[in-house]
Design a protein around this motif. Structure first.
Motif, PDB file in Angstrom:
ATOM      1  N   ARG A  99      20.986  45.368  18.711  1.00 26.91           N
ATOM      2  CA  ARG A  99      21.977  46.361  18.293  1.00 26.91           C
ATOM      3  C   ARG A  99      22.315  47.352  19.404  1.00 26.91           C
ATOM      4  N   TRP A 146      12.480  52.346  17.401  1.00 27.67           N
ATOM      5  CA  TRP A 146      13.818  52.717  17.844  1.00 27.67           C
ATOM      6  C   TRP A 146      13.805  53.098  19.319  1.00 27.67           C
ATOM      7  N   GLU A 160      24.671  49.216   5.901  1.00 27.52           N
ATOM      8  CA  GLU A 160      23.463  48.575   6.419  1.00 27.52           C
ATOM      9  C   GLU A 160      22.905  47.656   5.341  1.00 27.52           C
ATOM     10  N   SER A 163      23.314  52.738  23.340  1.00 28.41           N
ATOM     11  CA  SER A 163      22.692  52.777  22.018  1.00 28.41           C
ATOM     12  C   SER A 163      23.729  52.947  20.914  1.00 28.41           C
ATOM     13  N   SER A 164      23.481  52.290  19.788  1.00 30.21           N
ATOM     14  CA  SER A 164      24.292  52.511  18.601  1.00 30.21           C
ATOM     15  C   SER A 164      23.710  53.671  17.800  1.00 30.21           C
ATOM     16  N   THR A 165      24.544  54.309  17.005  1.00 29.05           N
ATOM     17  CA  THR A 165      24.153  55.515  16.273  1.00 29.05           C
ATOM     18  C   THR A 165      23.565  55.163  14.911  1.00 29.05           C
ATOM     19  N   VAL A 166      22.495  55.817  14.545  1.00 23.82           N
ATOM     20  CA  VAL A 166      21.961  55.716  13.189  1.00 23.82           C
ATOM     21  C   VAL A 166      22.767  56.668  12.311  1.00 23.82           C
ATOM     22  N   ASP A 167      23.501  56.117  11.359  1.00 25.12           N
ATOM     23  CA  ASP A 167      24.415  56.920  10.547  1.00 25.12           C
ATOM     24  C   ASP A 167      24.343  56.430   9.107  1.00 25.12           C
ATOM     25  N   THR A 185      16.812  49.504  12.122  1.00 20.35           N
ATOM     26  CA  THR A 185      18.092  50.184  12.012  1.00 20.35           C
ATOM     27  C   THR A 185      18.465  50.755  13.370  1.00 20.35           C
ATOM     28  N   GLY A 186      19.728  50.628  13.729  1.00 16.13           N
ATOM     29  CA  GLY A 186      20.158  51.153  15.019  1.00 16.13           C
ATOM     30  C   GLY A 186      19.560  50.369  16.173  1.00 16.13           C
ATOM     31  N   THR A 187      19.738  50.876  17.379  1.00 10.11           N
ATOM     32  CA  THR A 187      19.204  50.211  18.563  1.00 10.11           C
ATOM     33  C   THR A 187      17.688  50.323  18.559  1.00 10.11           C
TER      34      THR A 187
END
Length: 257
Positions: free
Chosen positions: A219, A248, A16, A7-11, A68-70
């Motif tokens: 993602r 998500w 974005e 997983s990619s991080t929501v930051d 957003t994110g994975t």
């Protein structure tokens, strides 16, 4: 079993196309918030100092897209079915689609912005794997190396309609990619449409989901950490959001030691 985070991080600090807003309520602010609420709602006059160290609990408020994110795209994200019926939303999808044996296809060296069915057929031949119905297919494009930058959203490899249908015809119902989209980059699609006026180049991977129901995981990250191209499983349950076209997920691979 060894667990590998895919997983990619929501930051909110990263770039974005739809900016993320992340507001943190500190533990000190939480104490004030709680005592104010107790006073207003219950008539209890309590000082924040009543809590250990004058702190209560933290909280986080986020404004972000479900993309957003994975995340997992549901069939409803792709539009109405050909029969006019509404496609299923993310909360309606069967859980057993998202905890399955998986395989990964490396397409980083195709030299084009899209791969077709023949490319995927060759990739499967290279790893010597015969997909089973409901396996999860992962596509390693190398795009995750640019995550958090504008380049991540403009330079990646997508699937064309033939590639998507090839996987669906094998019985795959969840297709994942480490790229921003399962389709080619927006700019590439627009350029090819201007040159050809061929409507089939307009987001064919997504629109294939109107004909054959399936979900995308977009993602992903860390696909290079998978020790083998198959022989592992993936768990990627989407967050249960009522009537939503996506949710998500914390995608994780389970690999036998």
């Amino acid at each position: 079993m060894r667990l590998i985070d895919l997983s990619s991080t929501v930051d909110a600090r990263l770039w974005e196309p739809e900016p993320v807003t992340h507001t943190v309520m500190s533990a000190v602010e939480g104490a004030v918030h709680m005592t104010d609420g107790m006073r207003k709602n219950f008539g209890i006059d309590l000082s924040p100092d009543a809590f250990p160290g004058g702190e209560f609990l933290t909280n986080d408020m986020l404004y972000l897209s479900t993309h957003t994110g994975t995340h997992v795209d549901a069939p409803a994200h792709y539009g109405t079915r050909p029969d006019g019926e509404a496609a299923r939303t993310i909360d309606e999808m069967p859980l057993d689609w998202f905890d399955r044996p998986a395989f990964v296809l490396d397409v980083r060296d195709v030299g084009r912005s899209t791969v077709d069915a023949e490319d995927l057929h060759k990739a499967l031949d290279r790893i010597g794997y015969a997909p089973q119905p409901l396996d999860i297919a992962l596509i390693n494009t190398g795009a995750s190396a640019w995550a958090g930058t504008k380049r991540y959203f403009t330079e990646f490899i997508g699937l064309d309609g033939s590639a998507t249908r090839y996987l669906l015809d094998l019985g795959i119902r969840v297709i994942g990619t480490d790229a921003f989209s399962l389709d080619a980059p927006f700019g590439d699609i627009i350029t090819r449409y201007r040159e050809s006026l061929d409507r089939s180049v307009l987001w064919p991977a997504h629109f294939a989901g109107r004909e054959q129901e399936y979900c995308q995981i977009e993602r992903l990250a860390n696909l290079d950490a998978l020790p083998e191209p198959y022989g592992f499983s993936v768990t990627c349950f989407p967050v249960k959001i009522a009537r939503a076209g996506a949710g998500w997920t914390r995608a994780v691979a389970r690999v036998a030691e």
